[in-house]
Enzyme design. Sequence first.
Site, PDB file in Angstrom:
ATOM      1  N   ASP A 195       1.762  -4.499  -3.279  1.00 45.73           N
ATOM      2  CA  ASP A 195       3.206  -4.307  -3.183  1.00 45.73           C
ATOM      3  C   ASP A 195       3.761  -4.910  -1.888  1.00 45.73           C
ATOM      4  O   ASP A 195       4.795  -5.573  -1.893  1.00 45.73           O
ATOM      5  CB  ASP A 195       3.551  -2.816  -3.257  1.00 45.73           C
ATOM      6  CG  ASP A 195       3.284  -2.243  -4.641  1.00 45.73           C
ATOM      7  OD1 ASP A 195       3.464  -2.980  -5.618  1.00 45.73           O
ATOM      8  OD2 ASP A 195       2.897  -1.066  -4.734  1.00 45.73           O
ATOM      9  N   HIS A 205      -5.437   0.999  -0.055  1.00 38.78           N
ATOM     10  CA  HIS A 205      -4.975   1.483  -1.353  1.00 38.78           C
ATOM     11  C   HIS A 205      -5.914   2.589  -1.809  1.00 38.78           C
ATOM     12  O   HIS A 205      -7.135   2.457  -1.696  1.00 38.78           O
ATOM     13  CB  HIS A 205      -4.958   0.336  -2.375  1.00 38.78           C
ATOM     14  CG  HIS A 205      -4.062   0.601  -3.544  1.00 38.78           C
ATOM     15  ND1 HIS A 205      -4.381   1.510  -4.531  1.00 38.78           N
ATOM     16  CD2 HIS A 205      -2.860   0.074  -3.883  1.00 38.78           C
ATOM     17  CE1 HIS A 205      -3.412   1.531  -5.431  1.00 38.78           C
ATOM     18  NE2 HIS A 205      -2.482   0.674  -5.074  1.00 38.78           N
TER      19      HIS A 205
END
Length: 447
Positions: A389, A330
């Site tokens: 996610d 990320h």
Amino acid sequence: MIEHQVPGKQEGTLTVRDDRTGHSYTIPIIHNAVPALGFRQIVKDRKNKTPRQQFEEGLRVIDPGYRNTAVKMSGITYINGEQGVILYRGHPLGSLVGKSYEEITHLLVWGSLPTESQRLSFQRKLAEAMVLPDVVRQAVTNLPRDVPATVLMGAALTAYLSVHPEYIPAYVGKNLYNGKMDKVDEQLTRTLGISAVTISIVFCHKHGREFRPADLNRSYIENLLHMGGFTEGNPNVSPEKAADIFTRLWALYADHEMTNSTSAYLHTASALTDPISSLIACLQSAYGLLHGGAIDAAYTGMREIGGPENVPHLINKVVNKEARLSGYGHRIYKLQDPRAGYIKEMLDELTHDTDIRQMDPVLAIAMEIDRMAGQHEYFTKRNLQANADLYGSFVYTALGVPSDFCVALAMLSRVPGVLAHWREAMSRPPELWRPLQIYTGPTSVTV
């Protein structure tokens, strides 16, 4: 203009010296930021030029991809990637997990957790907004079932606007929302309701389920699961359990500050269009390969692996830089994503008594990838973990949701935050988002 761009108490100043002219300029520092318009005062040549000409020729800041450019000031969500912190309106995320969808949405949109009477009133208004017009049903069911869910959702929302063009400012010829907070709140609630309806009819169309009308006595998430039957393919998960998992998961996803799709929404809305048209732009942005679409790409890659027994070969290819592991890493979080621990707990609840291979072959592969990546030095040294996610999509799969619908549900979970940002923008003077460019082509005319 500078004070308007970055209002607040000045913390200090930045002094810039232009070596082309020898002149120095002072730019205020506010909220650890400098206003970009402050650089427009830096001009190479002021001779015989009007203030307007000087401004047009002033120094510009180039920032491809907005890597270090803040496009708005906001009081909604705070993220500190270095420390792994997320706050909604000053509330630590952990203190909100377990709060209802209505409570989280109320907090993000209106800045406070609701009283019980406010929560029930908001819940009722959301249920009343969950109405499926015939034209929306027809628009969806007339399209092929193998079309991506995001495309079908865009068609459904467009069809809804065709029934209600009076919600479109340009159509009626006047500003409907900016500075008109009663209208904003009314349309915000309506947008939340129709979003749940459109995703439900799309799911029913794609997977051969029967759409059921909303129940005025159910909560938002209970109605969502009731209308679409998203988890009914899993006999091991009760409706109550599914609603509990959705509630906790969506508290984690409700907002994530200025994402690409949130920016797309606000960019569209800055032209004073309606919130549903802006949501269509947001959805299509979210399905990009470098955004939410990465989840679908990750699932496609996992299917191609074949089975958990082939995962070691994949890990070796990643380590040798012969392959990329979609959904890992990320750009914001340097420590563990603070949402990941809560998601792992949910996943454990859904899988600890079940043979994962019987639930979904892809989930079995995903879990083996995560197990090996969590132990391999290559990943641990680089802090490469499944982002929230992708991890959340495993929860959807464990609940019984077909993997082709994980991205769509992830998008819907983010709508409260997106609309909170829209409301914040509508409470301020209009500001059309129009980025500049640096022209690098020829400037002489070729005949």
